[in-house]
Motif scaffolding. Structure first.
Motif, PDB file in Angstrom:
ATOM      1  N   PHE A 227       1.072  -1.693   0.133  1.00  0.00           N
ATOM      2  CA  PHE A 227       0.447   0.332  -0.346  1.00  0.00           C
ATOM      3  C   PHE A 227       1.072   1.163  -0.376  1.00  0.00           C
ATOM      4  O   PHE A 227       0.132   2.722   0.343  1.00  0.00           O
ATOM      5  N   ALA A 228       2.137   1.177  -0.228  1.00  0.00           N
ATOM      6  CA  ALA A 228       3.197   2.570  -0.635  1.00  0.00           C
ATOM      7  C   ALA A 228       3.022   3.432  -1.747  1.00  0.00           C
ATOM      8  O   ALA A 228       3.394   3.701  -1.858  1.00  0.00           O
ATOM      9  N   GLY A 229       1.941   2.145  -2.199  1.00  0.00           N
ATOM     10  CA  GLY A 229       2.140   3.467  -3.863  1.00  0.00           C
ATOM     11  C   GLY A 229       3.407   2.659  -4.764  1.00  0.00           C
ATOM     12  O   GLY A 229       4.016   2.400  -4.820  1.00  0.00           O
ATOM     13  N   ASP A 230       3.244   4.640  -6.146  1.00  0.00           N
ATOM     14  CA  ASP A 230       4.420   4.576  -6.342  1.00  0.00           C
ATOM     15  C   ASP A 230       4.642   3.478  -7.786  1.00  0.00           C
ATOM     16  O   ASP A 230       5.547   3.518  -8.036  1.00  0.00           O
ATOM     17  N   ARG A 242       1.163   7.813 -10.611  1.00  0.00           N
ATOM     18  CA  ARG A 242       1.327   6.529  -9.931  1.00  0.00           C
ATOM     19  C   ARG A 242       0.969   6.331  -9.037  1.00  0.00           C
ATOM     20  O   ARG A 242      -0.265   7.451  -8.378  1.00  0.00           O
ATOM     21  N   SER A 243       0.439   5.130  -8.202  1.00  0.00           N
ATOM     22  CA  SER A 243      -0.783   5.435  -7.528  1.00  0.00           C
ATOM     23  C   SER A 243      -0.124   6.019  -6.350  1.00  0.00           C
ATOM     24  O   SER A 243       1.405   5.987  -5.747  1.00  0.00           O
ATOM     25  N   ALA A 244      -0.902   6.157  -5.391  1.00  0.00           N
ATOM     26  CA  ALA A 244      -0.597   6.961  -3.787  1.00  0.00           C
ATOM     27  C   ALA A 244      -0.242   6.562  -3.160  1.00  0.00           C
ATOM     28  O   ALA A 244      -0.155   5.144  -2.633  1.00  0.00           O
ATOM     29  N   ASN A 245       0.200   7.097  -2.113  1.00  0.00           N
ATOM     30  CA  ASN A 245       0.791   5.984  -1.087  1.00  0.00           C
ATOM     31  C   ASN A 245      -0.535   6.428  -0.006  1.00  0.00           C
ATOM     32  O   ASN A 245      -1.327   7.234   0.358  1.00  0.00           O
ATOM     33  N   ILE A 246      -1.306   4.927   0.043  1.00  0.00           N
ATOM     34  CA  ILE A 246      -2.524   4.783   1.336  1.00  0.00           C
ATOM     35  C   ILE A 246      -1.817   4.756   2.314  1.00  0.00           C
ATOM     36  O   ILE A 246      -3.218   3.308   3.142  1.00  0.00           O
ATOM     37  N   THR A 247      -0.922   4.535   3.547  1.00  0.00           N
ATOM     38  CA  THR A 247      -0.589   3.752   4.161  1.00  0.00           C
ATOM     39  C   THR A 247      -1.538   4.821   5.143  1.00  0.00           C
ATOM     40  O   THR A 247      -0.723   5.635   4.705  1.00  0.00           O
ATOM     41  N   PRO A 248      -0.882   4.454   6.730  1.00  0.00           N
ATOM     42  CA  PRO A 248      -1.761   5.523   7.409  1.00  0.00           C
ATOM     43  C   PRO A 248      -0.258   6.180   7.765  1.00  0.00           C
ATOM     44  O   PRO A 248      -0.484   6.942   8.801  1.00  0.00           O
ATOM     45  N   ASP A 249       0.615   6.968   6.973  1.00  0.00           N
ATOM     46  CA  ASP A 249       1.758   7.959   7.286  1.00  0.00           C
ATOM     47  C   ASP A 249       0.523   9.118   7.337  1.00  0.00           C
ATOM     48  O   ASP A 249       0.122   9.173   6.448  1.00  0.00           O
ATOM     49  N   GLU A 251       1.456  12.225   6.178  1.00  0.00           N
ATOM     50  CA  GLU A 251       2.404  13.248   6.168  1.00  0.00           C
ATOM     51  C   GLU A 251       2.100  12.732   4.947  1.00  0.00           C
ATOM     52  O   GLU A 251       1.633  13.498   3.551  1.00  0.00           O
ATOM     53  N   THR A 252       2.702  11.546   4.249  1.00  0.00           N
ATOM     54  CA  THR A 252       3.254  11.881   3.010  1.00  0.00           C
ATOM     55  C   THR A 252       1.668  10.026   2.850  1.00  0.00           C
ATOM     56  O   THR A 252       1.527  10.183   1.366  1.00  0.00           O
ATOM     57  N   GLY A 253       1.029   9.414   3.367  1.00  0.00           N
ATOM     58  CA  GLY A 253      -0.430   9.176   3.314  1.00  0.00           C
ATOM     59  C   GLY A 253      -1.384   9.163   3.195  1.00  0.00           C
ATOM     60  O   GLY A 253      -2.012  10.674   3.787  1.00  0.00           O
ATOM     61  N   ILE A 254      -2.430   8.262   3.834  1.00  0.00           N
ATOM     62  CA  ILE A 254      -3.802   8.646   4.654  1.00  0.00           C
ATOM     63  C   ILE A 254      -4.157   9.097   5.772  1.00  0.00           C
ATOM     64  O   ILE A 254      -5.272   8.805   6.177  1.00  0.00           O
ATOM     65  N   GLY A 255      -2.947   8.983   6.823  1.00  0.00           N
ATOM     66  CA  GLY A 255      -3.172   8.647   8.008  1.00  0.00           C
ATOM     67  C   GLY A 255      -3.498   9.711   8.676  1.00  0.00           C
ATOM     68  O   GLY A 255      -3.868  10.111   9.646  1.00  0.00           O
ATOM     69  N   SER A 256      -3.776  11.213   8.283  1.00  0.00           N
ATOM     70  CA  SER A 256      -4.313  11.761   9.276  1.00  0.00           C
ATOM     71  C   SER A 256      -6.270  12.462   8.099  1.00  0.00           C
ATOM     72  O   SER A 256      -6.486  13.181   8.847  1.00  0.00           O
ATOM     73  N   TRP A 257      -6.421  11.564   7.201  1.00  0.00           N
ATOM     74  CA  TRP A 257      -7.723  11.333   7.013  1.00  0.00           C
ATOM     75  C   TRP A 257      -8.819  10.314   8.017  1.00  0.00           C
ATOM     76  O   TRP A 257      -8.504  10.003   8.547  1.00  0.00           O
ATOM     77  N   THR A 258      -9.941  11.267   8.385  1.00  0.00           N
ATOM     78  CA  THR A 258     -10.587  10.516   9.014  1.00  0.00           C
ATOM     79  C   THR A 258     -11.457   9.907   7.946  1.00  0.00           C
ATOM     80  O   THR A 258     -11.405  10.200   6.274  1.00  0.00           O
ATOM     81  N   ARG A 259     -12.207   8.889   8.203  1.00  0.00           N
ATOM     82  CA  ARG A 259     -13.144   8.031   7.968  1.00  0.00           C
ATOM     83  C   ARG A 259     -14.786   8.444   6.641  1.00  0.00           C
ATOM     84  O   ARG A 259     -14.583   8.054   5.658  1.00  0.00           O
ATOM     85  N   TYR A 305     -10.282   1.219   4.241  1.00  0.00           N
ATOM     86  CA  TYR A 305      -9.871   2.529   5.505  1.00  0.00           C
ATOM     87  C   TYR A 305     -10.479   2.669   7.144  1.00  0.00           C
ATOM     88  O   TYR A 305      -9.158   2.285   6.941  1.00  0.00           O
ATOM     89  N   ALA A 306     -10.240   0.886   7.909  1.00  0.00           N
ATOM     90  CA  ALA A 306     -10.436   0.458   8.400  1.00  0.00           C
ATOM     91  C   ALA A 306      -9.928  -0.262   9.154  1.00  0.00           C
ATOM     92  O   ALA A 306      -8.224  -0.073   9.552  1.00  0.00           O
ATOM     93  N   TYR A 307      -9.189  -0.931   8.034  1.00  0.00           N
ATOM     94  CA  TYR A 307      -7.918  -1.592   7.451  1.00  0.00           C
ATOM     95  C   TYR A 307      -7.184  -1.120   7.372  1.00  0.00           C
ATOM     96  O   TYR A 307      -5.924  -1.421   7.777  1.00  0.00           O
ATOM     97  N   LEU A 308      -6.545   0.229   5.923  1.00  0.00           N
ATOM     98  CA  LEU A 308      -6.156   0.599   5.583  1.00  0.00           C
ATOM     99  C   LEU A 308      -5.186   1.481   7.152  1.00  0.00           C
ATOM    100  O   LEU A 308      -3.609   1.300   6.926  1.00  0.00           O
ATOM    101  N   GLN A 309      -5.637   1.918   8.115  1.00  0.00           N
ATOM    102  CA  GLN A 309      -5.168   2.445   9.349  1.00  0.00           C
ATOM    103  C   GLN A 309      -3.978   1.342  10.041  1.00  0.00           C
ATOM    104  O   GLN A 309      -4.117   2.259  11.019  1.00  0.00           O
ATOM    105  N   THR A 310      -4.122  -0.140   9.579  1.00  0.00           N
ATOM    106  CA  THR A 310      -4.309  -0.808  10.441  1.00  0.00           C
ATOM    107  C   THR A 310      -2.603  -0.853   9.341  1.00  0.00           C
ATOM    108  O   THR A 310      -1.631  -2.132  10.307  1.00  0.00           O
ATOM    109  N   VAL A 311      -2.323  -0.616   8.272  1.00  0.00           N
ATOM    110  CA  VAL A 311      -1.059  -1.630   7.814  1.00  0.00           C
ATOM    111  C   VAL A 311       0.106  -0.577   8.544  1.00  0.00           C
ATOM    112  O   VAL A 311      -0.411   0.586   8.408  1.00  0.00           O
ATOM    113  N   PRO A 312       1.099  -1.077   8.248  1.00  0.00           N
ATOM    114  CA  PRO A 312       2.371  -0.413   8.512  1.00  0.00           C
ATOM    115  C   PRO A 312       2.275   1.117   7.585  1.00  0.00           C
ATOM    116  O   PRO A 312       2.368   0.933   6.233  1.00  0.00           O
TER     117      PRO A 312
END
Ligand code: HEC
Ligand code: HEC
Length: 326
Positions: A227-230, A242-249, A251-259, A305-312
């Motif tokens: 799920f790190a994309g690229d 290029r596919s986006a980084n959709i890990t819960p980082d 700054e660079t992923g979707i870690g700050s997005w709400t459900r 969304y809930a699952y993606l928030q659990t990946v490294p």
């Protein structure tokens, strides 16, 4: 024996071995079982479920339905030609022209339900010919059999589309490598909605999110951090998405997005919205079938969304679009 002769014999022996090895691959592979003996009992409810899976959650239609002409952002499906198939080639990552097959009753009318089932989850056509794994059967092998049956019921109910598309012609050695890909399925039960993370995992793998959002090698095997994309996708106009980084980082992923933000991002990409975004010469375009996913349920999108928030989390910025070189 002179050295030259030894070399000749050795060369001949290696060639013979290679011929035997290639022959063995053709004889033994693809190694899949007979098509299952199966009769799908179509009901209106099952067909409606198949409609949701084909056009939205699994996004089969993103590949198998021609797009509206002229081209719109994220390929808007032509609803009058669902399942008629389309040419997918042209992008640099494909070695040749690739055609997503016609899957309407015109093409599959004389297949048994079991043969369609096996094509989706194992990746061989009714004659046993291996399918090119752009068709994501390596990820469909774990689909819940009930989901596959719903898709089959829907395919059977589609209006016929009298279109004949060419078959893929692959350069060597791909026809040999491809024979090794089909495999028997390893079905999983679709987790219940209350097990949100488990359901999200099931969806993130079967709905191609993992496949596109994880870096792959030239054989399509995932090699990057999940799920790190690229993953680059050449666009017909020469740009690259290029596919986006959709890990819960954060700054660079979707870690700050709400459900709610995550769901809203998908909801915004309806076919109507995308149709207003006709990209000039494929500027800032995407391979992601947003328009198909836009009608996924809150339950399914929320679970992803809930699952993606659990990946490294992976801290890595991805430039999701590079315009064509001028
Ligand atoms: C990323 C694009 C893509 C997606 C998504 C996709 N397919 Fe395919 N599919 C293909 C391509 C390309 C082929 C042709 C492969 C070949 O000819 O070797 C194909 C072949 C098939 C075939 C075999 C048809 C034949 O005549 O041999 C069936 C059946 C099929 N797909 C059904 C589905 C279903 C059902 C889904 C969703 C669960 C789906 N596909 C999702 C690209 C896709
Ligand atoms: C065919 C490849 C493909 C598939 C399948 C795919 N994506 Fe994407 N995705 C991309 C690309 C390319 C981008 C970057 C361009 C864009 O925004 O559309 C992207 C962007 C995104 C973004 C936007 C991130 C941001 O920062 O704006 C999210 C969120 C996302 N994808 C989630 C998903 C989920 C969840 C799935 C599965 C349901 C999925 N994607 C399936 C290729 C894909």
């Amino acid at each position: 024996m002179s050295l030259k002769r030894v070399a000749l014999w050795a060369g001949a022996a290696i060639l013979a071995l290679a011929v035997v090895a290639v022959g063995a691959v053709f004889l033994i592979f693809p190694r899949v079982s007979k098509a299952p003996d199966l009769k799908v009992e179509a009901t209106p409810a099952l067909i409606a479920r198949g409609d949701y899976l084909f056009n939205h959650q699994l996004a089969c239609g993103g590949c198998h339905t021609p797009e509206l002409e002229p081209h719109r952002f994220s390929r808007v499906n032509d609803k009058t030609r669902i399942g008629a198939g389309r040419r997918m080639g042209g992008a640099p990552e494909f070695p040749t022209d690739i055609y997503a097959a016609n899957v309407t009753p015109t093409a599959l009318g004389d297949w048994t339900d079991g043969e369609i089932y096996r094509a989706i989850v194992s990746g061989v056509d009714r004659t046993g010919r291996p399918l090119f794994p752009v068709m994501p059967y390596p990820f469909y092998k774990s689909l819940d059999p009930e989901d596959v049956k719903a898709v089959i019921a829907y395919l059977r109910a589609l209006p016929p589309q009298p279109v004949t598309l060419p078959r893929i012609k692959l350069p060597m050695p791909l026809p040999i490598i491809m024979r090794l890909v089909p495999a028997d399925p390893t079905p999983e039960m679709r987790p219940a909605a209350k097990n949100e993370v488990a359901l999200g995992r099931y969806l993130a793998f079967s709905s191609s999110c993992f496949e596109c959002h994880t870096k792959r090698n030239e054989r399509g095997e995932p090699t990057g951090t999940p799920f790190a994309g690229d993953n680059p996708f050449g666009l017909p106009g020469g740009g690259v998405a290029r596919s986006a980084n959709i890990t819960p980082d954060k700054e660079t992923g979707i870690g700050s997005w709400t459900r709610a933000q995550f769901i809203a991002r998908f909801r915004a990409m309806t076919p109507e919205a995308a149709a207003k975004m006709a990209p000039e010469a494929h500027d800032a375009d995407t391979e992601m079938p947003w328009t198909n996913y836009s009608a996924m349920t809150d339950e399914d999108l929320g679970a992803i969304y809930a699952y993606l928030q659990t990946v490294p989390p992976v801290h890595a910025k991805v430039e999701t679009f590079t315009p064509p070189a001028k």
